[in-house]
Motif scaffolding. Structure first.
Motif, PDB file in Angstrom:
ATOM      1  N   ARG A  56      -3.950-109.422  -5.301  1.00 11.03           N
ATOM      2  CA  ARG A  56      -4.699-109.077  -4.096  1.00 11.03           C
ATOM      3  C   ARG A  56      -3.822-109.271  -2.873  1.00 11.03           C
ATOM      4  O   ARG A  56      -2.765-109.851  -2.950  1.00 11.03           O
ATOM      5  CB  ARG A  56      -5.972-109.899  -3.986  1.00 11.03           C
ATOM      6  N   ASN A  57      -4.323-108.773  -1.743  1.00  6.13           N
ATOM      7  CA  ASN A  57      -3.625-108.883  -0.461  1.00  6.13           C
ATOM      8  C   ASN A  57      -4.306-109.901   0.431  1.00  6.13           C
ATOM      9  O   ASN A  57      -5.529-110.013   0.422  1.00  6.13           O
ATOM     10  CB  ASN A  57      -3.662-107.535   0.293  1.00  6.13           C
ATOM     11  N   TYR A  58      -3.516-110.590   1.223  1.00  7.31           N
ATOM     12  CA  TYR A  58      -4.023-111.415   2.308  1.00  7.31           C
ATOM     13  C   TYR A  58      -3.417-110.874   3.599  1.00  7.31           C
ATOM     14  O   TYR A  58      -2.207-110.651   3.666  1.00  7.31           O
ATOM     15  CB  TYR A  58      -3.664-112.889   2.114  1.00  7.31           C
ATOM     16  N   VAL A  59      -4.270-110.631   4.574  1.00  7.56           N
ATOM     17  CA  VAL A  59      -3.853-110.052   5.849  1.00  7.56           C
ATOM     18  C   VAL A  59      -4.059-111.088   6.936  1.00  7.56           C
ATOM     19  O   VAL A  59      -5.152-111.640   7.074  1.00  7.56           O
ATOM     20  CB  VAL A  59      -4.671-108.775   6.167  1.00  7.56           C
ATOM     21  N   LYS A  60      -3.010-111.362   7.710  1.00 10.59           N
ATOM     22  CA  LYS A  60      -3.094-112.342   8.797  1.00 10.59           C
ATOM     23  C   LYS A  60      -3.723-111.690  10.018  1.00 10.59           C
ATOM     24  O   LYS A  60      -3.203-110.734  10.568  1.00 10.59           O
ATOM     25  CB  LYS A  60      -1.711-112.880   9.136  1.00 10.59           C
ATOM     26  N   LEU A  61      -4.874-112.245  10.420  1.00 10.62           N
ATOM     27  CA  LEU A  61      -5.608-111.744  11.575  1.00 10.62           C
ATOM     28  C   LEU A  61      -5.768-112.867  12.595  1.00 10.62           C
ATOM     29  O   LEU A  61      -5.735-114.044  12.242  1.00 10.62           O
ATOM     30  CB  LEU A  61      -6.991-111.252  11.154  1.00 10.62           C
ATOM     31  N   SER A  68     -16.789-111.250  12.862  1.00 13.36           N
ATOM     32  CA  SER A  68     -15.928-110.762  13.943  1.00 13.36           C
ATOM     33  C   SER A  68     -14.984-109.665  13.467  1.00 13.36           C
ATOM     34  O   SER A  68     -14.033-109.335  14.172  1.00 13.36           O
ATOM     35  CB  SER A  68     -15.086-111.917  14.503  1.00 13.36           C
ATOM     36  N   PHE A  69     -15.234-109.112  12.274  1.00  9.07           N
ATOM     37  CA  PHE A  69     -14.281-108.146  11.709  1.00  9.07           C
ATOM     38  C   PHE A  69     -14.030-106.995  12.672  1.00  9.07           C
ATOM     39  O   PHE A  69     -14.955-106.368  13.183  1.00  9.07           O
ATOM     40  CB  PHE A  69     -14.790-107.593  10.371  1.00  9.07           C
ATOM     41  N   ASP A  70     -12.750-106.742  12.910  1.00 14.43           N
ATOM     42  CA  ASP A  70     -12.294-105.679  13.799  1.00 14.43           C
ATOM     43  C   ASP A  70     -11.452-104.721  12.964  1.00 14.43           C
ATOM     44  O   ASP A  70     -10.308-105.031  12.631  1.00 14.43           O
ATOM     45  CB  ASP A  70     -11.486-106.291  14.944  1.00 14.43           C
ATOM     46  N   GLU A  71     -12.026-103.580  12.615  1.00 16.97           N
ATOM     47  CA  GLU A  71     -11.332-102.639  11.735  1.00 16.97           C
ATOM     48  C   GLU A  71     -10.005-102.183  12.328  1.00 16.97           C
ATOM     49  O   GLU A  71      -8.991-102.136  11.630  1.00 16.97           O
ATOM     50  CB  GLU A  71     -12.221-101.424  11.443  1.00 16.97           C
ATOM     51  N   ALA A  72      -9.974-101.862  13.597  1.00 15.45           N
ATOM     52  CA  ALA A  72      -8.726-101.410  14.238  1.00 15.45           C
ATOM     53  C   ALA A  72      -7.679-102.516  14.199  1.00 15.45           C
ATOM     54  O   ALA A  72      -6.494-102.264  13.939  1.00 15.45           O
ATOM     55  CB  ALA A  72      -8.992-100.972  15.673  1.00 15.45           C
ATOM     56  N   GLY A  73      -8.096-103.757  14.436  1.00 15.63           N
ATOM     57  CA  GLY A  73      -7.170-104.891  14.371  1.00 15.63           C
ATOM     58  C   GLY A  73      -6.643-105.110  12.963  1.00 15.63           C
ATOM     59  O   GLY A  73      -5.468-105.440  12.773  1.00 15.63           O
TER      60      GLY A  73
END
Length: 176
Positions: A56-61, A68-73
């Protein structure tokens, strides 16, 4: 459309480590040619009986709270390479003040690799590559941190791999 019109490379996919090493070589070649593409890791389940969710992937936000999910971010973070793929180990990696997917500026710096993992996830080795060439290999266990001093004669890219020999519990969770 060109052969380079894509944003990411599925580097780790399913159980084949041979496929991973071959795709990694292609990805390193792209990076060496100045073609930045984000590497990803995805489970590749197409039929009953295949493992789901590993790798799986982990994405640093900036804010990873679901409300607070920001699709563009999120899309921006993936495009900037603030992603790592894993089959279990959780990593915190930084070079000087630069974090995952960020640019480090300088001729030398200290790479810091911190690893966490569940007790059944195998972790024993950390490898550091500069421009696709192995620069350092050290032992590491879950809960440990390693620091590696690096020097750069030119613009370079740095990648980190953490690996361990599969044990019986991991093999039961991830057959093959």
């Amino acid at each position: 459309r060109r052969d380079l019109d894509f944003d990411a490379v599925e580097l780790l996919n399913g159980p084949s480590m041979i496929r991973y090493y071959r795709t990694r070589a292609d990805w390193f070649s792209l990076l060496l040619q100045g073609e930045f593409r984000t590497a990803t890791a995805n489970s590749d389940s197409h039929r009953v009986g295949q493992v789901l969710g590993l790798p799986r992937n982990y994405v640093k936000l900036t804010d990873d709270a679901p409300r607070s999910f920001d699709e563009a971010g999120f899309v921006r973070a993936v495009g900037e390479g603030r992603v790592y793929g894993t089959t279990g180990p959780l990593l915190e990696v930084g070079l000087g003040d630069a974090g995952l997917g960020e640019r480090f500026r300088g001729r030398s710096g200290t790479l810091r690799v911190e690893v966490e993992a569940a007790h059944w996830v195998p972790v024993s080795t950390v490898r550091v590559y500069v421009n696709g060439a192995l620069k350092r290999e050290n032992s590491i266990l879950a809960g440990e941190t390693r620091e590696v001093d690096l020097e750069f004669a030119e613009d370079s890219f740095v990648t980190v791999e953490v690996e361990g020999e599969a044990n019986a519990i991991f093999e039961a969770v991830n057959p093959g």
